[in-house]
Structures are given as C-alpha cells and as structure tokens.
Design an enzyme around this catalytic site. Structure first.
Site, PDB file in Angstrom:
ATOM      1  N   GLU A 181      -4.753   3.800   5.724  1.00  0.00           N
ATOM      2  CA  GLU A 181      -4.514   3.948   3.995  1.00  0.00           C
ATOM      3  C   GLU A 181      -5.144   5.345   3.754  1.00  0.00           C
ATOM      4  O   GLU A 181      -4.014   5.759   2.984  1.00  0.00           O
ATOM      5  CB  GLU A 181      -5.714   2.647   3.392  1.00  0.00           C
ATOM      6  CG  GLU A 181      -4.796   1.548   3.476  1.00  0.00           C
ATOM      7  CD  GLU A 181      -5.302   0.534   2.838  1.00  0.00           C
ATOM      8  OE1 GLU A 181      -6.005   0.743   2.080  1.00  0.00           O
ATOM      9  OE2 GLU A 181      -5.055  -1.121   3.000  1.00  0.00           O
TER      10      GLU A 181
ATOM     11  N   ARG B 232       1.128  -0.729   0.595  1.00  0.00           N
ATOM     12  CA  ARG B 232      -0.188   0.190   0.303  1.00  0.00           C
ATOM     13  C   ARG B 232       1.030   1.575   0.386  1.00  0.00           C
ATOM     14  O   ARG B 232       0.663   2.162   0.413  1.00  0.00           O
ATOM     15  CB  ARG B 232      -0.628  -0.266   1.709  1.00  0.00           C
ATOM     16  CG  ARG B 232      -1.931  -1.354   1.111  1.00  0.00           C
ATOM     17  CD  ARG B 232      -2.661  -1.439   0.148  1.00  0.00           C
ATOM     18  NE  ARG B 232      -3.963  -2.392  -0.117  1.00  0.00           N
ATOM     19  CZ  ARG B 232      -3.298  -3.820  -1.074  1.00  0.00           C
ATOM     20  NH1 ARG B 232      -1.850  -3.391  -1.173  1.00  0.00           N
ATOM     21  NH2 ARG B 232      -3.788  -4.103  -0.397  1.00  0.00           N
TER      22      ARG B 232
ATOM     23  N   SER C  93     -11.426   0.009   2.847  1.00  0.00           N
ATOM     24  CA  SER C  93     -10.228  -0.449   4.287  1.00  0.00           C
ATOM     25  C   SER C  93      -9.585   1.178   4.476  1.00  0.00           C
ATOM     26  O   SER C  93      -9.086   2.047   3.795  1.00  0.00           O
ATOM     27  CB  SER C  93      -9.314  -1.372   3.382  1.00  0.00           C
ATOM     28  OG  SER C  93     -10.326  -2.764   2.864  1.00  0.00           O
TER      29      SER C  93
END
Length: 349
Positions: free
Chosen positions: A345, A171, A249
């Site tokens: 994130e 990520r 998420s």
C-alpha cells in the site's frame, strides 16, 4: 495592516524522521509548507524551485523513505473544517487536506454528522484519504465522497474533481496512477468534501463488529458506539505510530477470481476470505503472511508486528532499505506458497 502577499515558507535540510509515521531517516534538501492554493502558485513561480520535481507529503503515513528525496518536498498544511451544505440526503462537510483524518472523524461525530465511524483511527491526513481511497470495516472513502479541490503542479490552476474524475478503485485513485490521464505527482489536493448520508445506517457486517455485538448484546449500535468499537479493535491489533513506527496495513488484501479462491480453499480451508462485488473474493493478506510464518519475525531492524501480520514495524533505527527488504521477502514467501503476489500500500521513495 500590510497588503503585501505572504511570503512562501521555504526550509532547507529538514529532517523527515518525525514527518513519516514509520520514523525512517531522511532529509529534505528543500521543504515548502503549503497552507492554501496560493502557496502552490507562489512555489511554481519561484525561480529556483518552481520547475524542480515535487514530492507531496501529508501525514506521512503512506510513505517509505529509502533515501533523501531529491525532489522538493511539499508539506501540505491546509487546515479548516466546516459544514458547507445540509441536504435532505446528506451533510456535506469540507475539510482542509492538512487536517488529521482520525480527528476529523471524531469531529464529525461531535457535530452530530455520522457516517465516518468505520474509518476511525486510520492514520494520516485528510488529503491523503482520497489518494489511497482508504477503507476499513466495510466502508471506503469513495462511499462518503462528494468532491475535492486540487492545484495543478504545472499550471497552478485550481480544479474541482468529482468522484468519477477521481477514478476510485480498491486502495487506488487517479492520484496514484501514472501515464495518460493519471495525476500521480501532478496535482496537490487542498480540500476534500465529504458526503455523510441521511438517514444514517450502520455498517456492521464485518466479523470483528459482529463479535462486539455478541459480546455486548447491543444489537443496534449508534454511531458513537461503532466508533468506540472500531477504535478498540484497531488498538488491539495495530501499534500506535507514536510509539512503534509503522505505516498501518502494509499490503493490500488481494482480490481473486472464484476459481482461484476455490483452489486456495482446497489447499488451505481456513483461509480468511470475503465475497465482494462482481463475484470475486478478497483474501486477508494478514492471514496469508501469518500462514507463511512471518508474524513477529524481523530482517535487520524492520519486523512484522506480533499482533497483526499485515503491519510492518520499525523496531528501532530501521532504514527504509530494511523495510523494503523485509517486504520483498514476505512477497516471495506468499507467492511461493499461494501463487499470489501481494501489493504494497505505501509509496516507496
């Protein structure tokens, strides 16, 4: 027909509520719509906004707005999809950064070019995919990446970056990194080229997909079947941002050493974990959050989704500050019980 250059699309006092998937209130004092590389250069040459700080906005699925941004908002609207090369080992497909990611996945399958099916139904734009190195169900963007085009936000120079230059991580990419060598806030991605492998091989090692195989009896699913399964799995777990504001998420799945993993398993034998490269383990952040009792709970008008603890939602009229307060409370709770610091994130502005 006029040969005059197209003028820059500049707007003022633009509400960003509909331009971020969390539906958070914020107003851009100046917004510029970018449809090609030349628009970036026109913007940089503008006497009022050329040297002002910039905030790049794609699909708005990875952004938590806590205030009205002071920066000039660059709305990326570079469109188009095409096959640029057909090689023995792969189809190379070029996609404009403003195209929606999920629609692009569906389009590649319609053309007979599989490989992205495990990444179906991820919200956001194609240009944001390499920034975040999006991933799901055993596939990451870097596994299907050929190169990208970007424009330097200082010089206006167009560059093409390889996978190595993008410095992909979990990520993560060079576009999220600050400091020397980092390109966070320094480059605007305009086009992405995807490498769809030939021959195609299914990626079906994840538990949810193994359950689908057991349920259906389909032992060798084709790309369209996997696409449909992924869509069904995600829809069962995740809210539609058009109906319930969210950013997908919210936290990264933490990666730990074998020693840390053994220690946590000794205390919580049911923890969901996966072995990854380098002998390390990835822990399911949603499981950690759920174990701390957060599923379905709220702080103000921001809450934790009832069906998936990894997703924070806007229960109606939430502010960015409420979302951040909830996220920090969850981080402290998970750290207090497991000694693990969850990393968000989305980018907080």
């Amino acid at each position: 027909m006029s040969n005059l250059p197209r003028s820059l699309a500049i707007e003022h006092a633009v509400s960003l509520r509909e331009l971020n998937t969390f539906g958070l209130p914020a107003v851009a004092h100046t917004l510029v719509r970018i449809t090609d590389d030349a628009d970036v250069r026109r913007m940089l040459g503008h006497p009022q906004i050329g040297r002002a700080p910039k905030l790049i906005l794609g699909g708005g699925s990875n952004l938590i707005l806590t205030r009205d941004p002071q920066a000039v908002v660059l709305r990326v609207e570079v469109m188009g999809r095409r096959l640029v090369e057909e090689r023995p080992d792969a189809w190379i497909v070029e996609v404009g950064a403003g195209e929606r990611w999920h629609e692009t996945v569906a389009w590649t399958l319609d053309q007979g070019w599989p490989g992205l099916e495990n990444l179906a139904l991820i919200p956001g734009s194609v240009g944001a995919a390499p920034v975040q190195n999006i991933g799901a169900y055993g596939v990451e963007l870097q596994d299907r990446f050929e190169s990208l085009d970007a424009v330097d936000l200082v010089t206006g120079r167009s560059v093409t970056l390889s996978a190595a230059a993008c410095a992909f991580g979990y990520r993560d990419s060079v576009f999220k990194q600050t400091g020397f060598g980092g390109l966070a806030g320094k480059s605007l991605i305009t086009r992405v080229r995807l490498k769809l492998p030939r021959p195609w091989q299914p990626v079906i090692g994840y538990l949810d997909l193994e359950r689908k195989i057991a349920e259906t009896g389909v032992q060798a699913p084709d790309p369209r079947t996997i696409f449909d399964w992924i869509c069904a799995i995600r829809r069962a777990k995740l809210p539609d941002p058009a109906e319930v504001g969210n950013a997908g998420s919210f936290f990264k799945n933490p990666v730990v050493s074998p020693e840390q993993c053994r220690d946590i398993i000794a205390r919580d034998p049911h923890i969901v974990h996966y072995a990854i490269d380098g002998g390390r383990f990835k822990l399911a952040a949603g499981w950690l959050i759920d174990a701390c009792g957060w599923k379905g709970k709220s702080i103000g008008r921001a809450g934790v989704y009832e069906k998936q603890a990894l997703v924070l939602v806007n229960r109606g009229g939430a502010s960015g500050a409420e979302v951040v307060t909830l996220a920090r409370a969850i981080q402290e709770s998970v750290y207090g019980r497991f000694g693990i610091r969850l990393e968000p994130e989305p980018v907080v502005v």
